[in-house]
Design a protein around this motif. Structure first.
Motif, PDB file in Angstrom:
ATOM      1  N   THR A  36     -12.308   7.624   5.507  1.00  0.00           N
ATOM      2  CA  THR A  36     -11.196   7.321   4.600  1.00  0.00           C
ATOM      3  C   THR A  36     -11.357   5.904   4.059  1.00  0.00           C
ATOM      4  O   THR A  36     -11.582   4.965   4.822  1.00  0.00           O
ATOM      5  N   TYR A  37     -11.269   5.798   2.733  1.00  0.00           N
ATOM      6  CA  TYR A  37     -11.265   4.493   2.081  1.00  0.00           C
ATOM      7  C   TYR A  37      -9.832   4.040   1.833  1.00  0.00           C
ATOM      8  O   TYR A  37      -9.093   4.706   1.110  1.00  0.00           O
ATOM      9  N   CYS A  38      -9.461   2.896   2.402  1.00  0.00           N
ATOM     10  CA  CYS A  38      -8.167   2.285   2.117  1.00  0.00           C
ATOM     11  C   CYS A  38      -8.386   1.001   1.332  1.00  0.00           C
ATOM     12  O   CYS A  38      -9.473   0.422   1.358  1.00  0.00           O
ATOM     13  N   HIS A  39      -7.345   0.535   0.664  1.00  0.00           N
ATOM     14  CA  HIS A  39      -7.490  -0.631  -0.202  1.00  0.00           C
ATOM     15  C   HIS A  39      -6.109  -1.177  -0.538  1.00  0.00           C
ATOM     16  O   HIS A  39      -5.094  -0.712   0.015  1.00  0.00           O
ATOM     17  N   ARG A  83      -4.073  -0.759  -2.823  1.00  0.00           N
ATOM     18  CA  ARG A  83      -3.059   0.150  -3.331  1.00  0.00           C
ATOM     19  C   ARG A  83      -2.657   1.216  -2.320  1.00  0.00           C
ATOM     20  O   ARG A  83      -1.789   2.054  -2.603  1.00  0.00           O
ATOM     21  N   THR A  84      -3.297   1.214  -1.166  1.00  0.00           N
ATOM     22  CA  THR A  84      -3.005   2.238  -0.158  1.00  0.00           C
ATOM     23  C   THR A  84      -1.576   2.120   0.345  1.00  0.00           C
ATOM     24  O   THR A  84      -1.104   1.031   0.658  1.00  0.00           O
ATOM     25  N   ASP A  85      -0.929   3.257   0.419  1.00  0.00           N
ATOM     26  CA  ASP A  85       0.433   3.353   0.902  1.00  0.00           C
ATOM     27  C   ASP A  85       0.381   3.533   2.426  1.00  0.00           C
ATOM     28  O   ASP A  85      -0.348   4.398   2.912  1.00  0.00           O
ATOM     29  N   ILE A 125      -2.569   5.020   8.599  1.00  0.00           N
ATOM     30  CA  ILE A 125      -3.935   5.533   8.478  1.00  0.00           C
ATOM     31  C   ILE A 125      -4.844   4.874   9.515  1.00  0.00           C
ATOM     32  O   ILE A 125      -5.644   5.539  10.162  1.00  0.00           O
ATOM     33  N   GLY A 182      -2.317   4.991  -4.854  1.00  0.00           N
ATOM     34  CA  GLY A 182      -1.659   4.936  -3.556  1.00  0.00           C
ATOM     35  C   GLY A 182      -1.484   6.275  -2.874  1.00  0.00           C
ATOM     36  O   GLY A 182      -1.034   6.349  -1.736  1.00  0.00           O
ATOM     37  N   THR A 184      -6.085   6.771  -2.096  1.00  0.00           N
ATOM     38  CA  THR A 184      -6.657   6.551  -0.768  1.00  0.00           C
ATOM     39  C   THR A 184      -7.437   7.819  -0.439  1.00  0.00           C
ATOM     40  O   THR A 184      -6.845   8.884  -0.290  1.00  0.00           O
ATOM     41  N   VAL A 185      -8.748   7.702  -0.383  1.00  0.00           N
ATOM     42  CA  VAL A 185      -9.609   8.888  -0.392  1.00  0.00           C
ATOM     43  C   VAL A 185     -10.216   9.154   0.983  1.00  0.00           C
ATOM     44  O   VAL A 185     -10.787   8.253   1.592  1.00  0.00           O
ATOM     45  N   THR A 186     -10.084  10.394   1.443  1.00  0.00           N
ATOM     46  CA  THR A 186     -10.752  10.822   2.676  1.00  0.00           C
ATOM     47  C   THR A 186     -11.776  11.904   2.344  1.00  0.00           C
ATOM     48  O   THR A 186     -11.459  12.867   1.655  1.00  0.00           O
TER      49      THR A 186
END
Lengths: 289, 289
Positions: free
Chosen positions: A191-194, A196-198, A203, B163, B189-191
């Motif tokens: 999983t890529y978080c950044h 803008r991640t909610d 996560i 998000g 947020t991509v998995t």
């Protein structure tokens, strides 16, 4: 209630030293056999003291490992076109085996255009689009040094990745994105978080492996680390502060990198190793990367 | 208890038709202005009937949109080197603006080596390493057609991605991986999930957007779809069966693609659109991609 440390520290300094020793032996072998020492060209635009220090440090490590380095210092007023020309020239220069463009280069430079002027076979810092795609598709090529160093650390500590949930916090072109692709190639669920991640905490709490790669001091709190998780802190902020709140994370993680002495030394070790590999390829002492 | 359908169907056929109409108008404009019609070269190795059908269908769509196509059918015994030569020749041929290598090419072909013989400026199917990196870094370039079609569908239905949690099931070089990178570029947020993922259901249950791109019939069950989620079914198995169990998913999703008539027509629409864009670039009627 006092919490106790449970995590084992991942000794990046020690592992990096072993890699550098092996690299030095390989460099000496190449020099003996061909009469030519592996050579890294370092390119620095402007006078930023931190960048200058990084380059100096990398060149000093090269020297200790039997790698010659050629430094090109360009004025802060250098244009993208001029920088591209310099890198293209180095790409075509048979005496240079690897090229490192110290970045960030400053806001007036199109950094991607500059990176792309580096020939893939000399991209020992793993910054070109070709290197990224090669990492993503598990094809031969050079890795970005920090993600490559992270993978070596995980391997050295026998961290099982297949089927595990890996969370990469950060999505930069040379750290977060390639780190995720390398983890995916090892069969992790990534999983890529950044920014803008909610609900980042939620996560991170599910992660068996956390790679923090943002550069925001103590963005990740210990309370969000799953007990026993592997925590790789690739963030760097002034004062040796990582992206992870180390003091609290260390009470919950199974394995954790210290800052400093974790990911940092691995980055340089991979740079040196790849420079020697590039030299071996170009001098014909070994098959192509 | 009888469940009721809640999902709105995402009309890929309708959207694709509008894109093809615009593409046809653009193709006519280019042909008028330059005297040259956009030209797609299609390359097929061997006699696989399904592949032959796909190529025939793509060529028929080209013809209807005013794009000429040149078909190169190679025997099943073609070697990688011969295929690379053919693609390199087409890459250098000024009369060809886009190149499509129908895949899979068969187990004896190094497909990656073949793809890499396609010049990036003619890679209208978005299969080269350069195109992948361009998608990953949000740089100018061509997108892989199916992921590109998925993004157009999401845009047409005003799906908010920033998000949101997007789960991509599948990690192929031309579908899952680029789909994830394009979603990440839109701040999702991509998995990435895949065959080695542990407890796929649990991960899908958290997704605001699910992209199923594996080709395993009904791998994803409706009970795992979060109520209101957007479900993109890019799987394809014989008998028009997708990766998602449509009948149960439709009772929970907010938006869902039908199979057929969802992602499939979008793939071809993007191929045609990119062929015309490549022609415009190469014929100098517009700035570079």
């Amino acid at each position: 209630m006092s919490e106790t440390r449970t995590a084992q520290l991942m000794d990046g300094s020690g592992l990096a030293q072993r890699i550098v020793e092996e690299t030095a032996a390989r460099a000496a072998e190449i020099t003996d056999r061909t009469g030519v020492a592996p050579c890294l060209a370092t390119v620095l635009v402007g006078e930023d003291p931190a960048s200058a220090t990084y380059v100096r440090m990398k060149r000093a490590r090269c020297a200790k490992a039997g790698i010659t380095s050629r430094h090109i210092g360009l004025p802060a007023t250098t244009t993208t076109a001029e920088l591209v020309d310099t890198l293209a020239e180095l790409s075509g220069d048979p005496d240079v085996h690897g090229i490192l463009l110290q970045h960030p280069c400053g806001p007036h430079i199109d950094e991607r255009a500059a990176f792309e002027a580096i020939a893939p076979e000399k991209d020992v810092d793993g910054v070109t689009m070709h290197s990224f795609a090669a990492m993503s598709f598990a094809r031969p090529g050079f890795v970005s040094c920090t993600p490559g160093g992270i993978m070596r650390l995980l391997e050295a500590y026998d961290v099982e990745l297949a089927g595990k949930r890996a969370v990469v916090v950060g999505r930069s072109a040379i750290l977060g994105k390639p780190a995720g692709m390398l983890l995916l190639a090892k069969d992790a669920t990534v999983t890529y978080c950044h920014s803008r991640t909610d609900d980042l905490s939620a996560i991170v709490r599910e992660a068996d492996v956390v790679v923090a790669a943002v550069g925001r001091p103590r963005l990740i709190l210990g309370e969000d680390i799953k007990p026993g998780a592997v925590v790789i802190d690739a963030g760097y902020s002034p004062g040796n502060v990582g992206d992870v709140d180390h003091d609290t994370a260390v009470t919950r993680a199974g394995l954790i990198t210290p800052v400093p002495g974790g990911v940092g030394p691995m980055t340089i070790a991979v740079l040196l190793e790849q420079t020697v590999r590039a030299a071996a390829n170009q001098l014909g002492t070994r098959h192509h990367v």
